[in-house]
Design a protein around this motif. Structure first.
Motif, PDB file in Angstrom:
ATOM      1  N   GLU A  25      11.603   0.424 -22.888  1.00 20.67           N
ATOM      2  CA  GLU A  25      11.971  -0.108 -21.563  1.00 20.67           C
ATOM      3  C   GLU A  25      13.141  -1.057 -21.707  1.00 20.67           C
ATOM      4  OE1 GLU A  25       8.386  -0.323 -18.342  1.00 20.67           O
ATOM      5  OE2 GLU A  25       8.626  -2.049 -19.659  1.00 20.67           O
ATOM      6  N   TYR A  26      13.057  -1.910 -22.696  1.00 24.18           N
ATOM      7  CA  TYR A  26      14.085  -2.932 -22.875  1.00 24.18           C
ATOM      8  C   TYR A  26      15.426  -2.308 -23.253  1.00 24.18           C
ATOM      9  CZ  TYR A  26      16.338  -7.217 -24.402  1.00 24.18           C
ATOM     10  OH  TYR A  26      17.214  -8.252 -24.536  1.00 24.18           O
TER      11      TYR A  26
ATOM     12  N   SER B 293      16.504   0.651 -22.849  1.00 29.04           N
ATOM     13  CA  SER B 293      17.069   1.554 -21.849  1.00 29.04           C
ATOM     14  C   SER B 293      17.316   0.864 -20.520  1.00 29.04           C
ATOM     15  CB  SER B 293      16.117   2.739 -21.628  1.00 29.04           C
ATOM     16  OG  SER B 293      14.908   2.291 -21.038  1.00 29.04           O
ATOM     17  N   GLY B 294      17.163  -0.454 -20.489  1.00 29.75           N
ATOM     18  CA  GLY B 294      17.355  -1.169 -19.227  1.00 29.75           C
ATOM     19  C   GLY B 294      16.330  -0.743 -18.199  1.00 29.75           C
ATOM     20  N   TYR B 295      15.099  -0.497 -18.650  1.00 33.23           N
ATOM     21  CA  TYR B 295      14.003  -0.070 -17.776  1.00 33.23           C
ATOM     22  C   TYR B 295      14.287   1.279 -17.115  1.00 33.23           C
ATOM     23  CZ  TYR B 295      12.917  -5.031 -18.246  1.00 33.23           C
ATOM     24  OH  TYR B 295      12.660  -6.272 -18.746  1.00 33.23           O
ATOM     25  N   SER B 296      15.193   2.056 -17.679  1.00 29.17           N
ATOM     26  CA  SER B 296      15.572   3.319 -17.042  1.00 29.17           C
ATOM     27  C   SER B 296      15.709   4.424 -18.074  1.00 29.17           C
ATOM     28  CB  SER B 296      16.901   3.160 -16.293  1.00 29.17           C
ATOM     29  OG  SER B 296      16.851   2.070 -15.412  1.00 29.17           O
ATOM     30  N   LEU B 297      14.653   4.680 -18.814  1.00 23.07           N
ATOM     31  CA  LEU B 297      14.719   5.698 -19.868  1.00 23.07           C
ATOM     32  C   LEU B 297      15.072   7.064 -19.280  1.00 23.07           C
ATOM     33  CD1 LEU B 297      14.345   6.002 -22.878  1.00 23.07           C
ATOM     34  CD2 LEU B 297      11.966   6.582 -22.493  1.00 23.07           C
TER      35      LEU B 297
ATOM     36  N   ARG C 192      17.535  -8.478 -18.397  1.00 29.41           N
ATOM     37  CA  ARG C 192      16.699  -7.962 -19.498  1.00 29.41           C
ATOM     38  C   ARG C 192      15.753  -9.051 -19.998  1.00 29.41           C
ATOM     39  NH1 ARG C 192      19.483  -3.985 -18.295  1.00 29.41           N
ATOM     40  NH2 ARG C 192      20.673  -2.668 -19.752  1.00 29.41           N
TER      41      ARG C 192
ATOM     42  N   GLY D 282      10.568   3.977 -14.396  1.00 26.60           N
ATOM     43  CA  GLY D 282      11.467   3.550 -15.480  1.00 26.60           C
ATOM     44  C   GLY D 282      11.276   4.285 -16.784  1.00 26.60           C
TER      45      GLY D 282
END
Lengths: 289, 171
Positions: A51-52, A54-58, B81, B119
């Motif tokens: 998550e981290y 990928s900026g919460y956008s995997l 982040r 996400g």
């Protein structure tokens, strides 16, 4: 947990579900520990890490995930393994991620200083092949060569030149959202994530490079494209796996280029005491320079 | 004085009934706006494949008032982040900026749980999760709309009658 590490010496961090977290540090290996001993990675740790990074956008990294890695800000590469989702025979994506390998990008500015006088004069650049075994430092060296060719050298009155880079695996420029995270010089154009053969053709058609740089030649199409680049008047700087010229010749498609003496300089690297140790620089006839 | 008191009680009872009835309207509007938010978010993710922070910013521009604030604040936190799961960020921002206390506990939890599902993994999954929640909320909207006229009438009537009963008892 406070590991008290010099982060410039960390090269890889591996997280595997149910196993200790370990890292490659200063050429050796280490484990992360807490008060109970070796820290064991949980599935939750992996999910939060993904998550981290990928900026919460995997999901927005679908194309990269098909290749098994994503490049994040800073040029760092995160390799991923897990259950592959297939669509026929094609990889569509990945789920149940079980292992992450974070490869930290470390550019070594100036590591090409010793080789530059052999491959560049004022108005001349040699077709160059950099050869080393895996993790021998050829990509790091190529990166610095590109930077120095691109920027030129004011002190020696060597002008900079336009360099086109086909960065198929995003290792040279470490581009994040199309922006190179590593310094490749002010006159460098980067095609990120593009297959080498197609990329070289695109560059010579539209970007007028003086030099084309590619990492790890391998496919038949790559060598055809190298010939097109040479015939168009551009110089080629490339890398290949190997320990020696014999090693290189025995690889498919290389023999033709070597026997025709296309490459004017061969730079051999070895891991030695550290990656990037220069074993020798040879001319097109195999004689030491 | 007694008469004034009685009149006040009557008005209070009626007012209470009308208030409860308006709450149902408000609840319906909130659910409809949430569905709109989900649709827009789904569109951004499906069509552009935008990262969540970008999708949230784009959707924020198309939402009114507190919903815009929620989307913008969530996007800004994602940009930083903070190293905490997206589900936690989503929940915190939603509880702070959205009028979720005006919908039922089930509907609230339904919406907040979206944060745990967004996400991660592939685009299709994201779209599927948003569609699932959109359909669930749409179903609740439909049920509420069907029951609304009757419930509103009941609340108003109860309010008026309650007021009258209390007035009689106190007389």
């Amino acid at each position: 947990m406070n590991a008290n590490l010099d982060y410039d010496k960390i090269y890889e961090i591996r997280l595997r579900v149910g196993r200790p977290l370990f890292y490659t540090y200063d050429g050796g290996e280490g484990f992360l520990t807490d008060h109970d001993g070796k820290y064991v990675v949980t599935r939750e740790d992996l999910k939060e890490t993904m998550e981290y990074v990928s900026g919460y956008s995997l999901y927005s990294y679908e194309d990269e995930m098909r290749q098994g890695f994503l490049t994040v800000q800073g040029g760092h590469r995160v390799g991923v393994t897990g259950k592959v989702i297939l669509d026929g025979n094609e990889i569509r994506g990945m789920k149940y991620i079980s292992c992450i390998n974070v490869r930290l990008a470390h550019e070594v500015v100036g590591c090409a200083d010793t080789v530059m006088p052999y491959i560049r004069k004022k108005n001349w650049v040699a077709h160059t092949l950099i050869v080393s075994p895996p993790r021998g430092g050829k990509t790091t060296l190529l990166r610095d060569i590109i930077r120095q060719l691109s920027n030129g050298e004011d002190k020696k009155k060597i002008p900079g030149m336009t360099v086109g880079v086909v960065d198929e695996r995003s290792e040279l420029a470490g581009s994040y959202q199309g922006v190179p995270q590593n310094d490749l010089g002010m006159r460098t154009d980067v095609l990120d994530g593009c297959p080498k053969a197609e990329g070289m053709e695109m560059l010579i058609r539209s970007m007028s490079p003086a030099v084309v740089a590619v990492d790890e030649l391998g496919r038949k199409e790559d060598f055809k494209a190298v010939e097109s680049v040479i015939h168009s008047g551009c110089k080629v700087i490339a890398t290949a796996h190997g320990d020696s010229i014999e090693d290189v010749i025995h690889q498919p498609y290389f023999e033709k280029l070597v026997r025709r003496r296309v490459f004017e300089r061969y730079i051999f690297l070895d891991k030695g005491d550290h990656a990037g140790t220069i074993m020798g620089i040879y001319d097109r006839n195999g004689r030491p320079c | 004085m007694k008469t004034a008191g009685i009149i006040l009680i009557l008005f209070s009872g009626t007012g209470l009934g009308f208030c409860k009835s308006m709450e149902l309207d408000t609840r319906l509007k909130i659910l409809e706006t949430l569905v709109q938010l989900l649709l827009l978010l789904k569109g951004e993710i499906r069509c552009t494949g935008a990262a969540l922070e970008d999708a949230f910013f784009d959707v924020a521009a198309k939402m009114p008032g507190g919903y815009r604030l929620f989307m913008e604040k969530t996007a800004k936190r994602l940009q930083k982040r903070p190293g905490i799961p997206f589900g936690s960020i989503f929940r915190e921002c939603a509880l702070k900026d959205l009028p979720l206390q005006k919908i039922s506990a089930e509907e609230r939890e339904c919406f907040l749980s979206l944060g745990e599902k967004l996400g991660y993994l592939d685009r299709e999954m994201q779209v599927a999760q948003l569609t699932l929640l959109e359909e669930e909320l749409s179903h609740r909207i439909k049920t509420l709309k069907n029951a609304l006229p009757k419930q509103q009438k009941t609340y108003r009537s109860m309010g008026i009658l309650g007021g009258i009963l209390l007035a009689i008892l106190l007389w």
